[in-house]
Design an enzyme around this catalytic site. Structure first.
Site, PDB file in Angstrom:
ATOM      1  N   GLU A 247    -117.145 -90.581 -33.446  1.00 55.76           N
ATOM      2  CA  GLU A 247    -118.369 -90.160 -34.132  1.00 55.76           C
ATOM      3  C   GLU A 247    -118.103 -90.032 -35.634  1.00 55.76           C
ATOM      4  O   GLU A 247    -116.968 -89.870 -36.063  1.00 55.76           O
ATOM      5  CB  GLU A 247    -118.845 -88.836 -33.491  1.00 55.76           C
ATOM      6  CG  GLU A 247    -120.076 -88.185 -34.042  1.00 55.76           C
ATOM      7  CD  GLU A 247    -121.347 -89.029 -34.084  1.00 55.76           C
ATOM      8  OE1 GLU A 247    -121.326 -90.125 -34.673  1.00 55.76           O
ATOM      9  OE2 GLU A 247    -122.387 -88.553 -33.588  1.00 55.76           O
ATOM     10  N   ASP A 248    -119.155 -90.144 -36.416  1.00 59.45           N
ATOM     11  CA  ASP A 248    -118.977 -90.027 -37.868  1.00 59.45           C
ATOM     12  C   ASP A 248    -118.833 -88.575 -38.316  1.00 59.45           C
ATOM     13  O   ASP A 248    -117.958 -88.233 -39.093  1.00 59.45           O
ATOM     14  CB  ASP A 248    -120.110 -90.737 -38.636  1.00 59.45           C
ATOM     15  CG  ASP A 248    -121.516 -90.258 -38.247  1.00 59.45           C
ATOM     16  OD1 ASP A 248    -121.659 -89.414 -37.334  1.00 59.45           O
ATOM     17  OD2 ASP A 248    -122.487 -90.745 -38.856  1.00 59.45           O
TER      18      ASP A 248
ATOM     19  N   ASP B 109    -121.930 -82.178 -37.105  1.00 59.48           N
ATOM     20  CA  ASP B 109    -122.704 -81.324 -38.012  1.00 59.48           C
ATOM     21  C   ASP B 109    -123.162 -80.113 -37.195  1.00 59.48           C
ATOM     22  O   ASP B 109    -122.393 -79.191 -36.983  1.00 59.48           O
ATOM     23  CB  ASP B 109    -123.857 -82.164 -38.573  1.00 59.48           C
ATOM     24  CG  ASP B 109    -124.678 -81.442 -39.618  1.00 59.48           C
ATOM     25  OD1 ASP B 109    -124.120 -80.649 -40.384  1.00 59.48           O
ATOM     26  OD2 ASP B 109    -125.907 -81.674 -39.677  1.00 59.48           O
TER      27      ASP B 109
ATOM     28  N   PHE C 278    -124.690 -82.675 -48.129  1.00 54.40           N
ATOM     29  CA  PHE C 278    -125.115 -83.879 -47.434  1.00 54.40           C
ATOM     30  C   PHE C 278    -124.211 -85.035 -47.836  1.00 54.40           C
ATOM     31  O   PHE C 278    -124.194 -85.470 -48.977  1.00 54.40           O
ATOM     32  CB  PHE C 278    -126.587 -84.217 -47.667  1.00 54.40           C
ATOM     33  CG  PHE C 278    -127.063 -85.226 -46.668  1.00 54.40           C
ATOM     34  CD1 PHE C 278    -127.467 -84.809 -45.404  1.00 54.40           C
ATOM     35  CD2 PHE C 278    -127.049 -86.582 -46.946  1.00 54.40           C
ATOM     36  CE1 PHE C 278    -127.862 -85.737 -44.446  1.00 54.40           C
ATOM     37  CE2 PHE C 278    -127.437 -87.518 -46.002  1.00 54.40           C
ATOM     38  CZ  PHE C 278    -127.851 -87.080 -44.744  1.00 54.40           C
TER      39      PHE C 278
ATOM     40  N   ARG D 102    -123.929 -96.609 -46.530  1.00 57.67           N
ATOM     41  CA  ARG D 102    -122.900 -96.650 -45.483  1.00 57.67           C
ATOM     42  C   ARG D 102    -121.696 -97.459 -45.942  1.00 57.67           C
ATOM     43  O   ARG D 102    -120.592 -97.292 -45.429  1.00 57.67           O
ATOM     44  CB  ARG D 102    -123.444 -97.305 -44.210  1.00 57.67           C
ATOM     45  CG  ARG D 102    -124.578 -96.545 -43.542  1.00 57.67           C
ATOM     46  CD  ARG D 102    -124.865 -97.163 -42.185  1.00 57.67           C
ATOM     47  NE  ARG D 102    -126.126 -96.728 -41.601  1.00 57.67           N
ATOM     48  CZ  ARG D 102    -126.302 -95.608 -40.903  1.00 57.67           C
ATOM     49  NH1 ARG D 102    -125.296 -94.787 -40.726  1.00 57.67           N
ATOM     50  NH2 ARG D 102    -127.472 -95.301 -40.398  1.00 57.67           N
TER      51      ARG D 102
HETATM   52  P1  IMP Z   1    -125.534 -83.250 -35.381  1.00 60.96           P
HETATM   53  O1  IMP Z   1    -126.304 -82.286 -36.239  1.00 60.96           O
HETATM   54  O2  IMP Z   1    -124.102 -82.802 -35.212  1.00 60.96           O
HETATM   55  O3  IMP Z   1    -126.246 -83.481 -34.089  1.00 60.96           O
HETATM   56  O4  IMP Z   1    -125.492 -84.616 -36.183  1.00 60.96           O
HETATM   57  C1  IMP Z   1    -126.291 -85.693 -35.843  1.00 60.96           C
HETATM   58  C2  IMP Z   1    -126.039 -86.899 -36.718  1.00 60.96           C
HETATM   59  O5  IMP Z   1    -126.649 -86.645 -37.972  1.00 60.96           O
HETATM   60  C3  IMP Z   1    -124.614 -87.287 -37.050  1.00 60.96           C
HETATM   61  O6  IMP Z   1    -124.017 -88.064 -36.068  1.00 60.96           O
HETATM   62  C4  IMP Z   1    -124.835 -88.071 -38.315  1.00 60.96           C
HETATM   63  O7  IMP Z   1    -125.166 -89.410 -38.021  1.00 60.96           O
HETATM   64  C5  IMP Z   1    -125.992 -87.357 -38.961  1.00 60.96           C
HETATM   65  N1  IMP Z   1    -125.527 -86.434 -40.017  1.00 60.96           N
HETATM   66  C6  IMP Z   1    -125.230 -85.125 -39.924  1.00 60.96           C
HETATM   67  N2  IMP Z   1    -124.814 -84.619 -41.099  1.00 60.96           N
HETATM   68  C7  IMP Z   1    -124.846 -85.656 -41.965  1.00 60.96           C
HETATM   69  C8  IMP Z   1    -124.508 -85.799 -43.353  1.00 60.96           C
HETATM   70  O8  IMP Z   1    -124.072 -84.863 -44.060  1.00 60.96           O
HETATM   71  N3  IMP Z   1    -124.682 -87.038 -43.879  1.00 60.96           N
HETATM   72  C9  IMP Z   1    -125.150 -88.102 -43.166  1.00 60.96           C
HETATM   73  N4  IMP Z   1    -125.459 -88.017 -41.876  1.00 60.96           N
HETATM   74  C10 IMP Z   1    -125.314 -86.820 -41.278  1.00 60.96           C
HETATM   75 MG    MG Z   2    -123.960 -90.369 -36.116  1.00 60.83          MG
END
Ligand code: IMP
Ligand code: MG
Length: 173
Positions: free
Chosen positions: A98-99, A102, A151, A164
């Site tokens: 995963e990237d 968050d 962000f 990206r």
């Molecule tokens: P979650 O809040 O952990 O469910 O994150 C969901 C998705 O939101 C991640 O897999 C990212 O693709 C995207 N995301 C969350 N935080 C960031 C950020 O700081 N920059 C860009 N994408 C983000």
């Molecule tokens: Mg993602």
């Protein structure tokens, strides 16, 4: 590049070094074994392609696409599978790539979903984590870097699908 971008938070050199270390760690944990890397599209594509080169175990890859963000900056908490795996993961060693972790809502959903498919082992490898934002009860087994609550863009991470391709990690100002 643009004046709304912040300073470079993680350089190409730092990323390369850390990805190599993660690859070595994974190779040690799965020595002599096969492992399926599941890339969560689209954000983890650059991380996957760099990381897989550093893993010496036998690797196969598969892709999943989920949505939770749309075009906004906040997680909706609603996760939808847009593209599922091509192959079964039953009885396999699986690592979700995963990237960013968050809020953790996406990874928690994915983890539970993949667990129902009876893999032999299921691990999580995330390029970044943002500990200040975590809501879901989920831990990554391999973490590239921890970042502040900003962000993030670059190295696969986007803002409205852009940036990206940046080879380093920066943030929106
Ligand atoms: P979650 O809040 O952990 O469910 O994150 C969901 C998705 O939101 C991640 O897999 C990212 O693709 C995207 N995301 C969350 N935080 C960031 C950020 O700081 N920059 C860009 N994408 C983000
Ligand atoms: Mg993602």
């Amino acid at each position: 590049m643009s004046n709304f971008m912040g300073e470079i938070l993680i350089s190409e050199e730092q990323i390369e070094k850390r990805v190599r270390e993660l690859g070595e760690e994974i190779s040690k944990d799965f020595e002599g074994d096969e492992v399926v890397l599941i890339c969560v599209l689209k954000g983890a594509c650059m991380f996957l392609s760099d990381l897989m080169k550093r893993i010496s175990s036998i690797v196969t890859i598969d892709f999943m696409a989920v949505s939770s963000y749309g075009n906004s900056l906040e997680s909706s908490g609603v996760v939808k599978i847009q593209k599922d795996l091509d192959s079964s993961i039953e009885g396999k060693n699986v690592i979700i790539i995963e990237d960013i972790l968050d809020t953790g809502l996406t990874l928690k959903y994915l983890y539970e979903n993949l667990m129902t498919r009876n893999p032999k082992t299921l691990k999580i490898c995330t390029f970044l984590e943002k500990p200040a934002r975590k809501i879901a009860d989920i831990e990554a087994d391999y973490v590239g870097f921890s970042v502040e609550d900003k962000f993030i863009i670059g190295y696969g991470l986007d803002y409205e699908q852009k940036f990206r391709n940046l080879p380093y990690v920066t943030c929106l100002d």
